[in-house]
Scaffold this motif. Structure first.
Motif: not given
Length: 198
Positions: A82-97
């Motif tokens: 359930s790591r929230e870091h997965a969402a953090w890494s995607l947004t930090d890379y530049g993905f919005k969707v």
């Protein structure tokens, strides 16, 4: 968080199925509680050779012909821990969707809490998008958050979105921002309650 209203972008195709959160951001990089900096290790073990650290030329994020704010992935994206870091890494890379035909529930919640929109589409539409992107990497996907639609190559599908999370995405709110936006309403309710109980 950034407001997400209409996202019009080329996309990165990643057709692998059952992409789990450890593949999105390996556990050895979960050493920070700051959301920034995780993008450099997004899909680390796929993007880089484990032994040499050199970029893997066969991985899509290392292919210069693919870019954009939208990641189109295979079925069952974000399964695993359930790591929230997965969402953090995607947004930090530049993905919005993120577009997929199915999302793990916990990942979906974490994504929405961090300003990342998971768009669930039909399997047929997903296949068409993946095929189209590979044939024409510059083609664009349009995601309309307000109307909850995704359009590609003249075809449009609707997607589900929790009404509260929709308000947050459209306004760039996290949960605290949302409460602050209701400050006046809360004050009026408190005043009314105090008057009623007096």
């Amino acid at each position: 968080m950034q407001k997400l209203v209409i996202i019009k972008s080329s996309a990165v195709p990643l057709p692998a199925e059952n992409i789990d959160t450890d593949q999105i951001i390996p556990a050895r990089f979960l050493k920070s509680i700051d959301r920034k900096g995780f993008g450099e290790n997004l899909f680390r073990d796929w993007r880089f050779n484990i032994h040499t650290g050199e970029p893997n030329p066969d991985f899509v994020l290392n292919n210069p012909k693919f870019s954009g704010e939208i990641l189109v992935a295979g079925n069952n994206f974000g399964c695993g821990s359930s790591r929230e870091h997965a969402a953090w890494s995607l947004t930090d890379y530049g993905f919005k969707v993120i577009v997929s035909s199915y999302f793990a529930d916990i990942f979906k919640g974490n994504a929405l809490n961090n300003g990342l929109l998971p768009v669930k589409v039909s399997e047929g539409f997903l296949k068409d998008i993946l095929k189209g992107i590979n044939e024409n990497p510059e083609s664009e996907i349009v995601v309309d958050v307000e109307h909850q639609t995704i359009s590609y190559n003249g075809v449009t599908e609707s997607f589900e979105l929790d009404s509260y999370k929709k308000i947050c995405l459209l306004n760039g709110y996290d949960d605290i921002d949302f409460l602050i936006s209701k400050k006046q309403v809360i004050k009026e309710f408190e005043l009314k309650t105090q008057t009623t109980n007096a």
